[in-house]
Design a protein around this motif. Sequence first.
Motif, PDB file in Angstrom:
ATOM      1  N   ARG A   1      -6.838 -11.597  11.930  1.00  0.00           N
ATOM      2  CA  ARG A   1      -7.276 -12.944  11.508  1.00  0.00           C
ATOM      3  C   ARG A   1      -6.570 -14.020  12.332  1.00  0.00           C
ATOM      4  O   ARG A   1      -7.192 -14.989  12.766  1.00  0.00           O
ATOM      5  N   ALA A   2      -5.267 -13.833  12.529  1.00  0.00           N
ATOM      6  CA  ALA A   2      -4.512 -14.822  13.301  1.00  0.00           C
ATOM      7  C   ALA A   2      -5.037 -14.897  14.735  1.00  0.00           C
ATOM      8  O   ALA A   2      -5.062 -15.971  15.348  1.00  0.00           O
ATOM      9  N   ALA A   3      -5.484 -13.756  15.248  1.00  0.00           N
ATOM     10  CA  ALA A   3      -6.010 -13.735  16.617  1.00  0.00           C
ATOM     11  C   ALA A   3      -7.332 -14.494  16.711  1.00  0.00           C
ATOM     12  O   ALA A   3      -7.586 -15.216  17.688  1.00  0.00           O
ATOM     13  N   LYS A   4      -8.163 -14.352  15.670  1.00  0.00           N
ATOM     14  CA  LYS A   4      -9.431 -15.108  15.664  1.00  0.00           C
ATOM     15  C   LYS A   4      -9.153 -16.603  15.529  1.00  0.00           C
ATOM     16  O   LYS A   4      -9.815 -17.426  16.159  1.00  0.00           O
ATOM     17  N   ALA A   5      -8.181 -16.954  14.680  1.00  0.00           N
ATOM     18  CA  ALA A   5      -7.822 -18.370  14.531  1.00  0.00           C
ATOM     19  C   ALA A   5      -7.340 -18.915  15.870  1.00  0.00           C
ATOM     20  O   ALA A   5      -7.738 -20.015  16.293  1.00  0.00           O
ATOM     21  N   ALA A   6      -6.502 -18.130  16.557  1.00  0.00           N
ATOM     22  CA  ALA A   6      -5.942 -18.593  17.837  1.00  0.00           C
ATOM     23  C   ALA A   6      -7.052 -18.877  18.848  1.00  0.00           C
ATOM     24  O   ALA A   6      -6.947 -19.807  19.655  1.00  0.00           O
TER      25      ALA A   6
END
Lengths: 367, 152
Positions: free
Chosen positions: B133-138
């Motif tokens: 999820r953090a990677a998609k947000a980034a």
Amino acid sequence: MYVAVKGGETAIENAHAWLAEERRGDTDVAELSLAQIREQLGLAVNRVMAEGSLYDPDLAALAIKQARGDLIEAIFLIRAYRTTLPRFGYTQPVETGEMACDRRISATFKDAPGGQVLGPTFDYTHRLLDFKLAAEGEVPPAAAAEPREERTPHISEFLQGEDIIQSEPESDAVPGDLTREPMEFPSNRPLRLQSLTRGDEGFVLGMAYSTQRGYARNHAFVGELRIGKVAVEMEVPELGFAIEIGEIELTECETVNQFKGSKTEPPQFTRGYGLVFGQSERKSIAMALVDRALRWEELGEDDLGAPAQDEEFVLSHADNIQATGFLEHIKLPHYVDFQSELELVRKLRREAEARVASGADVPEAAE
Amino acid sequence: MANETEIDAEVRRGWMSLLAKAPESALMALWGEVSERPAFEWLRAPEVGGVMVRGRMGGTGAAFNLGEMTVTRCSLVLADGTVGHGYVQGRSKPKAEAAALIDALMQTGAAASVRAVVLDPLAGQMRAAKAARAAKAAATKVEFFTMVRGED
């Protein structure tokens, strides 16, 4: 003459059976599962959790299915269920500064540490119907980049350093709980926030919009809007220490409001605050604007007589379950009440006609 | 039986927090791989309730009541007297039972194997989901650039 009667049991039973059939709809169409509602109608689920004031996505999905998509009815079901739950306790305040942000934007600082992270937003879409969604199809995977490891600080921390924004001092004061004691006026900010976060989205939006249109305008910027998950910690008596008992998705909005100063406060920026269960962006911005408008007295601002400054007006009408309960009860049988009204109007009419016949003082306005 | 006071509260807090937040399906699948199920008695049978979640005004200020969340809790005791508590998010009684049993086993000689079979893989799965999820947000972070304005 009407008299009180019993009856209608069979009609009611049959009406509910038909309701169940209508809820299911055409049986040639596949039935909705709770998982489908939870996963694919997530923002409806979020709204039911926020206004039902109970964080449980599966229950909210069930309520939406049972209510045939009528979200206020679904919220009603959740509120009713909530009252059956024993209360295990109160959590420690969630630390939104530690949020794992899916989205984090600021309208005031372009280059804030952590940056402008758009997340899965409707913003910048063209609001054109996408007919591809009418057909089933695979969704291409979303892009990924190097994930941020460090915490994302609140934007207000930067203004705080300059002492140019009102501070929000930490405190151990125990807030009132309107699920335990009825609301009384004058109220206080913790109770106002509890009431607003579970208030009707449409009502809070309308109130917030009224401030933007000039009814107690408070010049709000969205200092920060963030959406993501936070851990919920609670002290467990059996253990004697706090553990995380879960994780919830929240939307937080902090407004920064221009403030020229008042009799009691120097010129500075002031704040409005919105915090709502789930991904509920519109609601949390609206909540922050209304929160700010209701703070007029503590900031020494003038009472402009605006609806959004009147806490009794705002808080007494924000709850859609109270509102719909009172509104909809007038459709239920009032045969006896109405019978007495009917007698009264007939009597007044007879008296008025008698006055006309006798040629005595006929009021002009009656014509 | 291990003496409860010997268990580091911070370590116990770690596994209890992990179990509370774990997706039920993931936890139950891993728990299913634990072959040895100890006998136990209920001190408190699983019970569903609510807790009132609090927030802070302005993110940092005084507390206010935000709304409730569902929690299921239970307590049990193993034959050797070890007490386990389960406090988990949601309304699943099987999940609360598994959490309480794991909490008890983690205080016994079975701790190392339960950690290897259940807790470590569970933590790994949850870390991976969070990182994804953090990677998609980034990937949705805005990279600003300045347009050439041609004024000179």
